[in-house]
Design a protein around this motif. Sequence first.
Motif, PDB file in Angstrom:
ATOM      1  N   MET A 189       0.875  -1.171  -0.037  1.00  0.00           N
ATOM      2  CA  MET A 189      -0.055   0.090  -0.147  1.00  0.00           C
ATOM      3  C   MET A 189       0.848   1.378  -0.039  1.00  0.00           C
ATOM      4  SD  MET A 189      -2.939  -1.225   0.205  1.00  0.00           S
ATOM      5  CE  MET A 189      -2.797  -2.704  -0.660  1.00  0.00           C
ATOM      6  N   VAL A 190       0.466   2.225  -0.656  1.00  0.00           N
ATOM      7  CA  VAL A 190       1.282   3.521  -0.916  1.00  0.00           C
ATOM      8  C   VAL A 190       0.436   4.353  -0.014  1.00  0.00           C
ATOM      9  CG1 VAL A 190       1.730   5.585  -2.146  1.00  0.00           C
ATOM     10  CG2 VAL A 190       1.855   3.243  -3.317  1.00  0.00           C
ATOM     11  N   TYR A 191      -0.688   4.337   0.210  1.00  0.00           N
ATOM     12  CA  TYR A 191      -1.457   5.141   1.537  1.00  0.00           C
ATOM     13  C   TYR A 191      -2.615   4.329   1.827  1.00  0.00           C
ATOM     14  CZ  TYR A 191      -4.389   8.597   3.447  1.00  0.00           C
ATOM     15  OH  TYR A 191      -5.206   9.040   4.365  1.00  0.00           O
ATOM     16  N   VAL A 192      -2.820   4.545   3.240  1.00  0.00           N
ATOM     17  CA  VAL A 192      -3.924   3.906   3.883  1.00  0.00           C
ATOM     18  C   VAL A 192      -4.352   4.939   4.846  1.00  0.00           C
ATOM     19  CG1 VAL A 192      -4.628   1.940   5.176  1.00  0.00           C
ATOM     20  CG2 VAL A 192      -2.570   1.559   3.528  1.00  0.00           C
ATOM     21  N   SER A 193      -5.717   5.119   4.743  1.00  0.00           N
ATOM     22  CA  SER A 193      -6.345   5.919   5.770  1.00  0.00           C
ATOM     23  C   SER A 193      -6.530   5.288   7.174  1.00  0.00           C
ATOM     24  CB  SER A 193      -7.763   6.297   5.280  1.00  0.00           C
ATOM     25  OG  SER A 193      -8.703   6.801   6.120  1.00  0.00           O
ATOM     26  N   LYS A 194      -6.593   5.751   8.180  1.00  0.00           N
ATOM     27  CA  LYS A 194      -6.725   5.307   9.490  1.00  0.00           C
ATOM     28  C   LYS A 194      -8.066   4.642   9.672  1.00  0.00           C
ATOM     29  CE  LYS A 194      -2.720   5.983  11.740  1.00  0.00           C
ATOM     30  NZ  LYS A 194      -1.781   4.915  12.051  1.00  0.00           N
ATOM     31  N   ARG A 195      -9.050   5.385   8.771  1.00  0.00           N
ATOM     32  CA  ARG A 195     -10.415   4.738   8.956  1.00  0.00           C
ATOM     33  C   ARG A 195     -10.515   3.368   8.477  1.00  0.00           C
ATOM     34  NH1 ARG A 195     -14.595   6.870   5.850  1.00  0.00           N
ATOM     35  NH2 ARG A 195     -12.851   7.402   4.054  1.00  0.00           N
ATOM     36  N   ILE A 196      -9.732   2.902   7.347  1.00  0.00           N
ATOM     37  CA  ILE A 196      -9.970   1.437   7.018  1.00  0.00           C
ATOM     38  C   ILE A 196      -8.752   0.554   7.795  1.00  0.00           C
ATOM     39  CG2 ILE A 196     -11.094   2.324   5.113  1.00  0.00           C
ATOM     40  CD1 ILE A 196      -8.673   1.731   3.241  1.00  0.00           C
ATOM     41  N   ASP A 197      -7.684   0.871   8.328  1.00  0.00           N
ATOM     42  CA  ASP A 197      -6.779   0.253   8.802  1.00  0.00           C
ATOM     43  C   ASP A 197      -7.453  -0.733  10.148  1.00  0.00           C
ATOM     44  OD1 ASP A 197      -4.346  -1.178   9.823  1.00  0.00           O
ATOM     45  OD2 ASP A 197      -3.334   0.740   9.823  1.00  0.00           O
ATOM     46  N   ILE A 198      -7.523  -1.790  10.084  1.00  0.00           N
ATOM     47  CA  ILE A 198      -8.006  -2.488  11.059  1.00  0.00           C
ATOM     48  C   ILE A 198      -6.834  -3.515  11.985  1.00  0.00           C
ATOM     49  CG2 ILE A 198     -10.352  -2.950  10.048  1.00  0.00           C
ATOM     50  CD1 ILE A 198      -9.646  -5.842   9.418  1.00  0.00           C
ATOM     51  N   SER A 199      -5.782  -3.018  11.662  1.00  0.00           N
ATOM     52  CA  SER A 199      -4.602  -3.745  12.266  1.00  0.00           C
ATOM     53  C   SER A 199      -4.926  -3.648  13.879  1.00  0.00           C
ATOM     54  CB  SER A 199      -3.211  -2.983  12.008  1.00  0.00           C
ATOM     55  OG  SER A 199      -3.098  -3.374  10.571  1.00  0.00           O
ATOM     56  N   ASP A 200      -5.289  -2.624  14.353  1.00  0.00           N
ATOM     57  CA  ASP A 200      -5.234  -2.565  15.751  1.00  0.00           C
ATOM     58  C   ASP A 200      -6.375  -3.422  16.454  1.00  0.00           C
ATOM     59  OD1 ASP A 200      -3.491  -0.678  16.411  1.00  0.00           O
ATOM     60  OD2 ASP A 200      -4.802   1.226  16.130  1.00  0.00           O
ATOM     61  N   LYS A 201      -7.264  -3.651  15.553  1.00  0.00           N
ATOM     62  CA  LYS A 201      -8.628  -4.695  16.164  1.00  0.00           C
ATOM     63  C   LYS A 201      -8.075  -6.213  15.869  1.00  0.00           C
ATOM     64  CE  LYS A 201     -12.524  -2.072  14.415  1.00  0.00           C
ATOM     65  NZ  LYS A 201     -13.848  -1.767  13.545  1.00  0.00           N
ATOM     66  N   ILE A 202      -7.057  -6.441  15.056  1.00  0.00           N
ATOM     67  CA  ILE A 202      -6.613  -7.798  14.876  1.00  0.00           C
ATOM     68  C   ILE A 202      -5.789  -7.798  16.020  1.00  0.00           C
ATOM     69  CG2 ILE A 202      -4.892  -9.071  13.379  1.00  0.00           C
ATOM     70  CD1 ILE A 202      -7.649  -8.572  12.168  1.00  0.00           C
ATOM     71  N   ILE A 203      -4.749  -6.843  16.424  1.00  0.00           N
ATOM     72  CA  ILE A 203      -3.845  -7.065  17.228  1.00  0.00           C
ATOM     73  C   ILE A 203      -4.597  -7.419  18.877  1.00  0.00           C
ATOM     74  CG2 ILE A 203      -2.154  -6.012  18.894  1.00  0.00           C
ATOM     75  CD1 ILE A 203      -1.345  -4.514  16.150  1.00  0.00           C
ATOM     76  N   MET A 204      -5.793  -6.691  18.921  1.00  0.00           N
ATOM     77  CA  MET A 204      -6.497  -6.907  20.136  1.00  0.00           C
ATOM     78  C   MET A 204      -7.204  -8.077  20.317  1.00  0.00           C
ATOM     79  SD  MET A 204      -6.179  -4.113  22.096  1.00  0.00           S
ATOM     80  CE  MET A 204      -7.351  -4.624  23.119  1.00  0.00           C
ATOM     81  N   ARG A 205      -7.712  -8.567  19.032  1.00  0.00           N
ATOM     82  CA  ARG A 205      -8.164  -9.932  18.991  1.00  0.00           C
ATOM     83  C   ARG A 205      -7.312 -11.213  19.392  1.00  0.00           C
ATOM     84  NH1 ARG A 205     -13.039 -11.499  16.295  1.00  0.00           N
ATOM     85  NH2 ARG A 205     -13.615  -9.451  16.916  1.00  0.00           N
ATOM     86  N   LEU A 206      -5.935 -10.852  19.003  1.00  0.00           N
ATOM     87  CA  LEU A 206      -4.859 -12.003  19.244  1.00  0.00           C
ATOM     88  C   LEU A 206      -4.655 -11.757  20.507  1.00  0.00           C
ATOM     89  CD1 LEU A 206      -2.502 -11.067  15.995  1.00  0.00           C
ATOM     90  CD2 LEU A 206      -3.494 -13.360  16.555  1.00  0.00           C
ATOM     91  N   LYS A 207      -4.563 -10.785  21.276  1.00  0.00           N
ATOM     92  CA  LYS A 207      -4.277 -10.415  22.590  1.00  0.00           C
ATOM     93  C   LYS A 207      -5.479 -11.365  23.370  1.00  0.00           C
ATOM     94  CE  LYS A 207      -1.548  -6.303  22.501  1.00  0.00           C
ATOM     95  NZ  LYS A 207      -1.434  -4.891  22.707  1.00  0.00           N
ATOM     96  N   GLU A 208      -6.586 -11.260  22.861  1.00  0.00           N
ATOM     97  CA  GLU A 208      -7.658 -11.735  23.874  1.00  0.00           C
ATOM     98  C   GLU A 208      -7.667 -13.352  23.730  1.00  0.00           C
ATOM     99  OE1 GLU A 208     -11.228 -10.289  21.825  1.00  0.00           O
ATOM    100  OE2 GLU A 208     -11.189  -8.314  22.704  1.00  0.00           O
ATOM    101  N   LYS A 209      -7.183 -13.719  22.321  1.00  0.00           N
ATOM    102  CA  LYS A 209      -7.215 -15.250  22.061  1.00  0.00           C
ATOM    103  C   LYS A 209      -6.000 -15.579  23.067  1.00  0.00           C
ATOM    104  CE  LYS A 209      -9.426 -15.738  17.818  1.00  0.00           C
ATOM    105  NZ  LYS A 209     -10.404 -16.807  18.323  1.00  0.00           N
ATOM    106  N   PHE A 210      -4.781 -14.946  22.944  1.00  0.00           N
ATOM    107  CA  PHE A 210      -3.674 -15.375  23.798  1.00  0.00           C
ATOM    108  C   PHE A 210      -3.956 -15.174  25.211  1.00  0.00           C
ATOM    109  CE2 PHE A 210       0.230 -14.571  26.020  1.00  0.00           C
ATOM    110  CZ  PHE A 210       1.125 -15.736  25.556  1.00  0.00           C
ATOM    111  N   GLU A 211      -4.774 -14.560  25.959  1.00  0.00           N
ATOM    112  CA  GLU A 211      -5.074 -14.505  27.255  1.00  0.00           C
ATOM    113  C   GLU A 211      -5.965 -15.740  27.535  1.00  0.00           C
ATOM    114  OE1 GLU A 211      -3.823 -12.878  29.781  1.00  0.00           O
ATOM    115  OE2 GLU A 211      -2.338 -11.945  28.132  1.00  0.00           O
ATOM    116  N   ALA A 212      -6.843 -15.952  26.700  1.00  0.00           N
ATOM    117  CA  ALA A 212      -7.680 -17.217  26.653  1.00  0.00           C
ATOM    118  C   ALA A 212      -6.975 -18.586  26.941  1.00  0.00           C
ATOM    119  CB  ALA A 212      -8.908 -17.115  25.923  1.00  0.00           C
ATOM    120  N   SER A 213      -6.068 -18.606  25.905  1.00  0.00           N
ATOM    121  CA  SER A 213      -5.350 -19.806  25.990  1.00  0.00           C
ATOM    122  C   SER A 213      -4.479 -19.855  27.063  1.00  0.00           C
ATOM    123  CB  SER A 213      -4.687 -19.920  24.499  1.00  0.00           C
ATOM    124  OG  SER A 213      -3.416 -18.963  24.638  1.00  0.00           O
ATOM    125  N   LYS A 214      -4.109 -18.940  27.525  1.00  0.00           N
ATOM    126  CA  LYS A 214      -3.271 -19.241  28.876  1.00  0.00           C
ATOM    127  C   LYS A 214      -4.162 -19.828  29.974  1.00  0.00           C
ATOM    128  CE  LYS A 214      -0.917 -15.575  30.077  1.00  0.00           C
ATOM    129  NZ  LYS A 214      -0.221 -14.405  30.269  1.00  0.00           N
TER     130      LYS A 214
END
Length: 174
Positions: free
Chosen positions: A147-172
């Motif tokens: 990607m050359v340019y990405v608006s913060k409005r459509i970047d869902i990386s933070d949501k993915i990271i949060m979901r991974l954290k939730e799954k990690f905590e649940a697996s512990k």
Amino acid sequence: MNTSVGTLIGLGFYLTGGLLPAADYVIAVIDPTRIVEQSPQYEAARAQLEEEVNDREQKLAEQQKRLSELQQKLERDAALMSEEELQRLQTDIRNRGRKVKYAQAEFREDFSLRQNELRTKLARQVEEVVAELAREENIDLILSEGMVYVSKRIDISDKIIMRLKEKFEASKGL
């Protein structure tokens, strides 16, 4: 713009007569590098690999140290040794040298394989979370690299990271 993304968009324009109604499609973007680096799964895998590596590196260092000690003994005491003792020590050094080289090569190969296993496992987890979030939020297309340019409005990386954290905590908790 990434060539495959451009081709995909061009094909979409062609198939729809040149216009894609923007309101009918939900497009999001992810930053896979940031997702991986900020996920607790990555940190756990890195720590696990580091622990495995440290143990083996320590054993290799001990073997190398013992080999160096024998080589020093040979250099220091060769003139004082009988021919048989000298032959035995040289053979021992050669055999230990081969074993150390073999152990180092095996270590590098094992490290590489283990690193790839952990990377593949993490990639699979990220893909699952991305697909899960896409279904839940009715996202039609998720783009990543190139990607050359990405608006913060459509970047869902933070949501993915949060979901991974939730799954990690649940697996512990298991």
